[in-house]
Design an enzyme around this catalytic site. Structure first.
Site, PDB file in Angstrom:
ATOM      1  CE  LYS A 120      -4.227  -0.789   9.215  1.00 37.75           C
ATOM      2  NZ  LYS A 120      -4.114  -0.424   7.777  1.00 37.75           N
ATOM      3  NE  ARG A 141      -7.562  -8.285   3.841  1.00 36.54           N
ATOM      4  CZ  ARG A 141      -6.877  -8.110   4.960  1.00 36.54           C
ATOM      5  NH1 ARG A 141      -7.038  -8.945   5.969  1.00 36.54           N
ATOM      6  NH2 ARG A 141      -6.040  -7.106   5.068  1.00 36.54           N
ATOM      7  CD  GLU A 175      -0.479  -5.311   4.448  1.00 36.49           C
ATOM      8  OE1 GLU A 175      -0.783  -4.613   3.463  1.00 36.49           O
ATOM      9  OE2 GLU A 175      -1.328  -5.952   5.120  1.00 36.49           O
ATOM     10  CE  LYS A 289       0.021  -8.038  14.606  1.00 37.06           C
ATOM     11  NZ  LYS A 289       0.696  -8.949  13.709  1.00 37.06           N
ATOM     12  CE  LYS A 313      -5.762   3.245   9.203  1.00 34.25           C
ATOM     13  NZ  LYS A 313      -6.991   2.937   8.487  1.00 34.25           N
ATOM     14  CB  CYS A 407     -16.745  24.138 -20.887  1.00 32.47           C
ATOM     15  SG  CYS A 407     -15.275  23.086 -20.962  1.00 32.47           S
TER      16      CYS A 407
END
Length: 666
Positions: A120, A141, A175, A289, A313, A407
């Site tokens: 992926k 996309r 991709e 798939k 993942k 700061c």
């Protein structure tokens, strides 16, 4: 969640949906994700569970129903012949087994599919459309139904062929990515020039794909790798089609494999995880798939995801390190962020020396101390973060961190507003804020000032030549030439770039000012409604809230900033230096010679950036559309104009080449 009252459920839904939309914008529009994929998926799953328990909350605008992000109006719209869906995600083998079971139940009894297993890629989804072997269109996309047409940019990729080796008509999906080697090279060049390094390859690929400067795009060197082929093609399986890709001239995924059963899929996922560093690109998981195309048709799709595929993942890479010190970083809006300075540790192929601690509450909640051994995570190449303290390693010498009251840069009192977690320095003259603001102001998407990288900003501030933002337009050539490493040519280029920056589009000037919550898209929306600084300064809260892409939070922030005395003083100084006088749109605003025209821009233009041209035409009265229709009155056609030119010719629409456009604009 079923026991939750509807009022409470609705309140939680609104909070989750708002947070997810914000992260969608960071990921898809800004290309700078604020959380890891896993944290995002957990939020999304909670929203899905909430909608299942209370169906009345579900609606078409919910993040659970969206595939991607909004379109970028700088590019023409492209309607996908078949929607570009996104895969559902899982992080566990148990949920993967549930997926296998769902597939089995949906198929005829006794039918078990074989599987395709692929890396992926952590890149940007892109589709390529070939007609009779020639590249006709490339598109992102977008929202899954409509994306941005980026054909001209795709032609400048390192490995996208303009013509296939076979005369095929098909769609290739894959991709866009930037390989590790090029990414590290680009960062070395930036660091040598004193500029901030890019955050990670995925974000850089997303930003590069949307560049309007094709020369810069070509210099960075994007690549493409395919993971799907659509069209009337011979072959009964996905694997067969993927094996054909290389023969046609298109790069396909390395380390992909065909698995006969579930056990082979599980083994393949583990093996791919162990070999992920062999790949030239970053991956964040494995894609599983159904391989047989006929079975995919039987399984079908939902509104968001195919039923025949899932993404497994991988866990983000983690490592142990020791906190040597906790420092504070002051951002351009004054937010003070604690940072852990670490013993160097290897993560995701890079050496990590720093990790964000987010805020004061995070340090207190995790009881983080200087000297602690901690677990550090670098998920999806986002800035590393400290997950937790490994308390078993404590020896008693660790020191608690007391968040200062002043700061670290300017010693002004720090402020924590009741509604915020962040601690802020509210001194507009704070040097640390000024450094960050100057870097943002000079950046490519803002004023694009060549020669004013972080190294030179630091030098000029050290020499006392910059004490406020307007000072960059007060430089004297003789004084700059006195500085070490500032040669005559460097000074000449810097002054020329500063002069050119005053001509930038009005929307870019709004963005460059660094107003909190005002990103590039919001700046463009404001520029469309307010022609100049004076009209923007006198806008009411109600008027601002009515603008799309603004909303109440942005409107309140903008109005509050425009009422701050120090900011107004800065605007007046910039105005006196001519900063607001010569915007590209303002130079033409009185000329309405394109009033009533509906114009479409297509092809590659040599003399214009598409965004700047669009803004110029709108300023001169035109409406700029993304697609050719009977309402179109003019087509501006650059090189390789393609199908839009053909359609304009069929409809008898007037067509201008770039030479004619140059004459008319001048």
């Amino acid at each position: 969640m079923k026991n939750m009252k509807l009022k409470d459920a609705r309140r939680r839904w609104e909070k989750l949906a708002g947070e997810l939309r914000r992260h969608d914008e960071l990921y898809y529009q800004v290309a700078s994700p604020g959380i890891s994929d896993r944290e995002y998926d957990e939020l999304l799953r909670e929203l899905e569970d909430l909608e299942k328990a209370h169906p009345e909350l579900a609606c078409p605008e919910s993040p659970t129903q969206r595939v991607g992000g909004r379109r970028d109006e700088s590019f023409p719209s492209f309607t996908h012949p078949l929607p570009m869906l996104s895969l559902s995600n899982t992080y566990s083998f148990g949920e993967l087994q549930d997926f296998f079971d769902r597939v089995s139940r949906a198929l005829p009894e006794g039918v078990e599919p074989s599987w395709s297993l692929e890396p992926k890629v952590d890149g940007v989804a892109l589709s390529l459309h070939y007609e009779k072997g020639a590249l006709q269109a490339a598109a992102t996309r977008g929202d899954g139904k409509k994306g941005d047409e980026v054909t001209a940019n795709a032609r400048h990729f390192l490995n996208i062929p303009s013509v296939l080796r076979e005369t095929l008509t098909l769609e290739v999906r894959g991709e866009a990515y930037l390989d590790r080697e090029r990414f590290h090279h680009l960062n070395r060049v930036r660091e040598e020039a004193g500029e901030e390094p890019f955050a990670n390859p995925r974000n850089l690929a997303a930003g590069t794909l949307k560049l309007l400067d094709t020369r810069e795009l070509a210099r960075r060197g994007l690549s493409f790798v395919a993971h799907a082929v659509l069209g009337d093609l011979p072959g009964e399986s996905h694997s067969e089609l993927m094996n054909e890709l290389e023969g046609w001239g298109i790069a396909s995924l390395p380390l992909r494999c065909h698995c006969k059963n579930r056990d082979e899929v599980l083994d393949g996922i583990r093996d791919l995880d162990a070999r992920r560093n062999e790949l030239p690109f970053e991956i964040d998981g494995a894609v599983v798939k159904v391989d047989e195309l006929g079975l995919r048709e039987k399984l079908g799709v939902t509104s968001k995801s195919p039923r025949w595929g899932i993404a497994f993942k991988y866990e983000a890479e983690q490592a142990e390190s020791r906190i040597l010190e906790i420092t504070l970083q002051v951002g351009r809006t004054g937010v003070v962020t604690p940072v852990a300075e670490l013993e160097p540790v290897q993560l995701s192929g890079t050496t990590v020396k720093r990790a964000t601690l987010h805020n004061r509450e995070e340090i207190e909640r995790k009881d983080i101390r200087v000297g602690d051994v901690v677990l550090v995570e670098k998920g999806g190449e986002i800035i590393p973060k400290v997950l937790r303290v490994l308390a078993e390693h404590r020896q008693g010498s660790e020191k608690g961190f007391v968040f200062p009251e002043h700061c670290p840069s300017c010693q002004s009192p720090l402020v924590k507003r009741e509604e915020e977690v962040a601690v802020r320095c509210e001194n507009p003259a704070c040097p640390a804020q000024l450094r960050r603001r100057l870097s943002h102001f000079a950046g490519r998407d803002a004023m694009d000032i060549a020669g004013l990288g972080q190294k030179w900003i630091d030098l000029l501030m050290e020499e006392g030549l910059i004490q406020s933002l307007p000072d960059i337009y007060r430089f004297e050539e003789s004084r700059l030439l006195e500085l070490d490493r500032m040669g005559e040519k460097s000074v000449e280029n810097l002054l020329a770039s500063l002069g050119e920056s005053k001509k930038r589009a009005w929307s870019r000037k709004i963005f460059a000012l660094g107003i909190r919550h005002v990103g590039a898209e919001t700046a463009r929306a404001l520029a469309r409604h307010y022609a100049d600084l004076e009209s923007l300064r006198t806008a009411s809260l109600e008027d601002l809230q009515a603008i799309e892409d603004v909303g109440p939070v942005v409107a309140a922030s903008l109005l509050g900033t425009l009422q701050e005395a120090a900011f107004l003083e800065e605007l007046e100084a910039l105005a006196s230096l001519g900063f607001f006088e010569h915007s590209e749109e303002e130079a033409q605003r009185g000329v309405q010679d394109f009033a009533g025209e509906t114009i479409v821009i297509t092809g590659t233009l040599q003399e214009f950036g598409r965004r700047e041209l669009k803004e110029t035409l709108i300023a001169r009265g035109a409406k700029v559309a993304s697609s050719v229709s009977p309402k179109t009155t003019l087509l501006i056609a650059g090189e390789k104009a393609g199908s839009k030119r053909k359609k304009a010719e069929e409809l008898g629409i007037e067509i201008w080449e770039e030479e004619r456009l140059l004459r008319e604009l001048s």
